[in-house]
Design an enzyme around this catalytic site. Structure first.
Site, PDB file in Angstrom:
ATOM      1  CE  LYS A 209      -2.102  -1.160   3.848  1.00 62.55           C
ATOM      2  NZ  LYS A 209      -1.367  -2.408   4.150  1.00 62.55           N
TER       3      LYS A 209
ATOM      4  NE  ARG B  42      -4.730  -0.409   9.298  1.00 61.01           N
ATOM      5  CZ  ARG B  42      -3.506  -0.793   8.992  1.00 61.01           C
ATOM      6  NH1 ARG B  42      -3.100  -1.975   9.290  1.00 61.01           N
ATOM      7  NH2 ARG B  42      -2.691   0.041   8.420  1.00 61.01           N
TER       8      ARG B  42
ATOM      9  NE  ARG C 186       6.364  -0.863   9.930  1.00 61.46           N
ATOM     10  CZ  ARG C 186       5.244  -0.730   9.230  1.00 61.46           C
ATOM     11  NH1 ARG C 186       5.209   0.096   8.208  1.00 61.46           N
ATOM     12  NH2 ARG C 186       4.160  -1.405   9.532  1.00 61.46           N
TER      13      ARG C 186
ATOM     14  NE  ARG D 245       2.062  -5.365  10.817  1.00 61.37           N
ATOM     15  CZ  ARG D 245       3.095  -5.153   9.999  1.00 61.37           C
ATOM     16  NH1 ARG D 245       4.248  -5.751  10.195  1.00 61.37           N
ATOM     17  NH2 ARG D 245       2.957  -4.327   8.984  1.00 61.37           N
TER      18      ARG D 245
HETATM   19  P1  AP5 Z   1       4.830  -1.693   1.666  1.00 61.10           P
HETATM   20  O1  AP5 Z   1       4.536  -0.735   0.572  1.00 61.10           O
HETATM   21  O2  AP5 Z   1       5.616  -1.206   2.819  1.00 61.10           O
HETATM   22  O3  AP5 Z   1       3.496  -2.414   2.148  1.00 61.10           O
HETATM   23  P2  AP5 Z   1       2.318  -1.864   3.050  1.00 61.10           P
HETATM   24  O4  AP5 Z   1       1.080  -2.510   2.570  1.00 61.10           O
HETATM   25  O5  AP5 Z   1       2.350  -0.363   3.096  1.00 61.10           O
HETATM   26  O6  AP5 Z   1       2.768  -2.508   4.418  1.00 61.10           O
HETATM   27  P3  AP5 Z   1       2.601  -2.004   5.913  1.00 61.10           P
HETATM   28  O7  AP5 Z   1       3.308  -3.028   6.748  1.00 61.10           O
HETATM   29  O8  AP5 Z   1       3.090  -0.589   6.049  1.00 61.10           O
HETATM   30  O9  AP5 Z   1       1.116  -2.097   6.110  1.00 61.10           O
HETATM   31  P4  AP5 Z   1       0.412  -2.152   7.447  1.00 61.10           P
HETATM   32  O10 AP5 Z   1      -0.958  -1.917   6.988  1.00 61.10           O
HETATM   33  O11 AP5 Z   1       0.624  -3.337   8.284  1.00 61.10           O
HETATM   34  O12 AP5 Z   1       1.197  -1.042   8.271  1.00 61.10           O
HETATM   35  P5  AP5 Z   1       0.808   0.442   8.670  1.00 61.10           P
HETATM   36  O13 AP5 Z   1       2.044   1.220   8.744  1.00 61.10           O
HETATM   37  O14 AP5 Z   1      -0.330   0.931   7.873  1.00 61.10           O
HETATM   38  O15 AP5 Z   1       5.542  -2.954   0.984  1.00 61.10           O
HETATM   39  C1  AP5 Z   1       6.080  -3.994   1.769  1.00 61.10           C
HETATM   40  C2  AP5 Z   1       7.457  -4.417   1.205  1.00 61.10           C
HETATM   41  O16 AP5 Z   1       7.250  -4.999  -0.069  1.00 61.10           O
HETATM   42  C3  AP5 Z   1       8.415  -3.237   0.982  1.00 61.10           C
HETATM   43  O17 AP5 Z   1       9.722  -3.625   1.293  1.00 61.10           O
HETATM   44  C4  AP5 Z   1       8.290  -2.916  -0.526  1.00 61.10           C
HETATM   45  O18 AP5 Z   1       9.467  -2.377  -1.060  1.00 61.10           O
HETATM   46  C5  AP5 Z   1       7.984  -4.310  -1.075  1.00 61.10           C
HETATM   47  N1  AP5 Z   1       7.119  -4.272  -2.263  1.00 61.10           N
HETATM   48  C6  AP5 Z   1       5.902  -3.665  -2.371  1.00 61.10           C
HETATM   49  N2  AP5 Z   1       5.379  -3.855  -3.598  1.00 61.10           N
HETATM   50  C7  AP5 Z   1       6.289  -4.608  -4.269  1.00 61.10           C
HETATM   51  C8  AP5 Z   1       6.345  -5.152  -5.577  1.00 61.10           C
HETATM   52  N3  AP5 Z   1       5.344  -4.973  -6.448  1.00 61.10           N
HETATM   53  N4  AP5 Z   1       7.420  -5.897  -5.929  1.00 61.10           N
HETATM   54  C9  AP5 Z   1       8.432  -6.093  -5.054  1.00 61.10           C
HETATM   55  N5  AP5 Z   1       8.455  -5.598  -3.786  1.00 61.10           N
HETATM   56  C10 AP5 Z   1       7.404  -4.872  -3.409  1.00 61.10           C
HETATM   57  O19 AP5 Z   1       0.248   0.174  10.147  1.00 61.10           O
HETATM   58  C11 AP5 Z   1       1.134  -0.237  11.172  1.00 61.10           C
HETATM   59  C12 AP5 Z   1       0.340  -0.399  12.451  1.00 61.10           C
HETATM   60  O20 AP5 Z   1      -0.300   0.847  12.796  1.00 61.10           O
HETATM   61  C13 AP5 Z   1      -0.791  -1.423  12.426  1.00 61.10           C
HETATM   62  O21 AP5 Z   1      -0.322  -2.736  12.654  1.00 61.10           O
HETATM   63  C14 AP5 Z   1      -1.658  -0.886  13.570  1.00 61.10           C
HETATM   64  O22 AP5 Z   1      -1.098  -1.213  14.816  1.00 61.10           O
HETATM   65  C15 AP5 Z   1      -1.566   0.607  13.388  1.00 61.10           C
HETATM   66  N6  AP5 Z   1      -2.624   1.137  12.498  1.00 61.10           N
HETATM   67  C16 AP5 Z   1      -2.444   1.719  11.285  1.00 61.10           C
HETATM   68  N7  AP5 Z   1      -3.622   2.088  10.766  1.00 61.10           N
HETATM   69  C17 AP5 Z   1      -4.557   1.733  11.680  1.00 61.10           C
HETATM   70  C18 AP5 Z   1      -5.976   1.841  11.702  1.00 61.10           C
HETATM   71  N8  AP5 Z   1      -6.667   2.377  10.694  1.00 61.10           N
HETATM   72  N9  AP5 Z   1      -6.621   1.365  12.808  1.00 61.10           N
HETATM   73  C19 AP5 Z   1      -5.960   0.839  13.849  1.00 61.10           C
HETATM   74  N10 AP5 Z   1      -4.616   0.704  13.874  1.00 61.10           N
HETATM   75  C20 AP5 Z   1      -3.925   1.140  12.794  1.00 61.10           C
END
Ligand code: AP5
Length: 217
Positions: free
Chosen positions: A13, A88, A160, A171
Site C-alpha cells: 500500500k 481498518r 520496523r 498482523r
Molecule cells: P509496503 O509498501 O511497505 O506495504 P504496506 O502494505 O504499506 O505494508 P505495511 O506493513 O506498512 O502495512 P500495514 O498496513 O501493516 O502497516 P501500517 O504502517 O499501515 O511494501 C512492503 C514491502 O514490499 C516493501 O519492502 C516494498 O518495497 C515491497 N514491495 C511492495 N510492492 C512490491 C512489488 N510490487 N514488488 C516487489 N516488492 C514490493 O500500520 C502499522 C500499524 O499501525 C498497524 O499494525 C496498527 O497497529 C496501526 N494502524 C495503522 N492504521 C490503523 C488503523 N486504521 N486502525 C488501527 N490501527 C492502525
C-alpha cells in the site's frame, strides 16, 4: 479524487501510494506513518500508540478516527486524499462515512490490493523503512543507494519493530479477521477497485489504467 487503500500488511500500500502520488495529484495520508510520528515525538499519546503497534495490534478506533478527522480538516487534503491503512475496522468505516458526510465530500474509490500471504512474509522480512520520512525500501528489490541511509532525506533506514516474524503473523491474522470484511462493505457501496500486486508496481499501475474512474486527473 479521493481514495482509500485496503490490503493486508505488506501488500504494498505504501509503495503503491508513493507511485500514485507521482502520477496523480493525490496527497498520501498513512495512519501507520501518523502513528509512527507520534511515537517519534515521545509524547504520552505516542507511548500509548506504541504499546499497540509493536505487538501488531490495532490502535483503538476512537483515537484513530479522531486523528484522521483532524487531518481531513485541511481543505487541500480533503479534496485529494489517498488514505493508506484506514479504515481498518467496521466501526472505523462507519465513522469515516459520517465524517465524509459532515465534510460534504464523497469517496471515489476503495482500492483493494491483493498479495498472497506467503509473498507478504518474504516482502516484510526484507523491508526497511526510513525513520525520518517513512520512505520504504526492500533489501533485494528496492535497496537504498547507500546502505542504512535514506535516498530522500538522509535519515536512518531500519527494520520496523512490527516486522519481526511473530508480529507479522499476528498482523496478518488481524487483517483477515477484522479488516478483510471491509472489501465487501466497499463492494456494496459500488466503489471497489481490485488490483494484484504479486508482480511489479508498474503492473499495478497498468491494471489501474483499465479500471480507473478518473484516468485524466
Ligand atoms: P509496503 O509498501 O511497505 O506495504 P504496506 O502494505 O504499506 O505494508 P505495511 O506493513 O506498512 O502495512 P500495514 O498496513 O501493516 O502497516 P501500517 O504502517 O499501515 O511494501 C512492503 C514491502 O514490499 C516493501 O519492502 C516494498 O518495497 C515491497 N514491495 C511492495 N510492492 C512490491 C512489488 N510490487 N514488488 C516487489 N516488492 C514490493 O500500520 C502499522 C500499524 O499501525 C498497524 O499494525 C496498527 O497497529 C496501526 N494502524 C495503522 N492504521 C490503523 C488503523 N486504521 N486502525 C488501527 N490501527 C492502525
Amino acid at each position: 479524487m479521493r481514495m482509500i487503500l485496503l490490503g493486508p500488511p505488506g501488500s504494498g500500500k505504501g509503495t503503491l501510494a508513493e507511485a500514485l502520488c507521482q502520477r496523480y495529484p493525490f496527497i498520501h495520508v498513512s495512519t501507520g506513518n501518523l502513528f509512527r510520528q507520534h511515537i517519534a515525538n515521545g509524547s504520552p499519546l505516542g507511548l500509548e500508540i506504541r504499546s499497540y503497534m509493536d505487538q501488531g495490534e490495532l490502535v483503538p478506533d476512537e483515537l484513530t478516527v479522531k486523528l484522521v478527522e483532524e487531518v481531513l480538516q485541511d481543505p487541500k487534503i480533503r479534496e485529494h486524499f489517498l488514505l493508506d491503512g484506514f479504515p481498518r475496522t467496521q466501526p472505523q468505516a462507519a465513522l469515516f462515512d459520517q465524517c465524509l458526510k459532515r465534510l460534504g465530500v464523497k469517496l471515489d474509490a476503495a482500492l483493494h490490493v491483493h498479495v498472497p500471504d506467503t509473498l507478504i512474509k518474504q516482502r516484510l522480512g526484507g523491508r526497511r523503512v526510513c525513520q525520518g520520512c517513512g520512505k520504504t525500501y526492500h533489501i533485494e528489490s528496492y535497496p537504498e543507494k547507500v546502505s542504512g541511509v535514506c535516498d530522500s532525506c538522509g535519515g536512518a533506514v531500519i527494520l520496523r519493530p512490527d516486522d519481526r516474524p511473530e508480529v507479522i503473523e499476528k498482523r496478518l491474522k488481524t487483517y483477515h479477521e477484522i479488516t478483510a470484511p471491509l472489501v465487501e462493505y466497499y463492494r456494496k457501496q459500488g466503489n471497489l477497485l481490485e488490483v494484484d500486486n504479486s508482480g511489479s508496481i508498474e503492473s499495478v499501475l497498468e491494471q489501474l489504467q483499465h479500471k480507473w474512474p478518473h484516468e485524466e486527473q
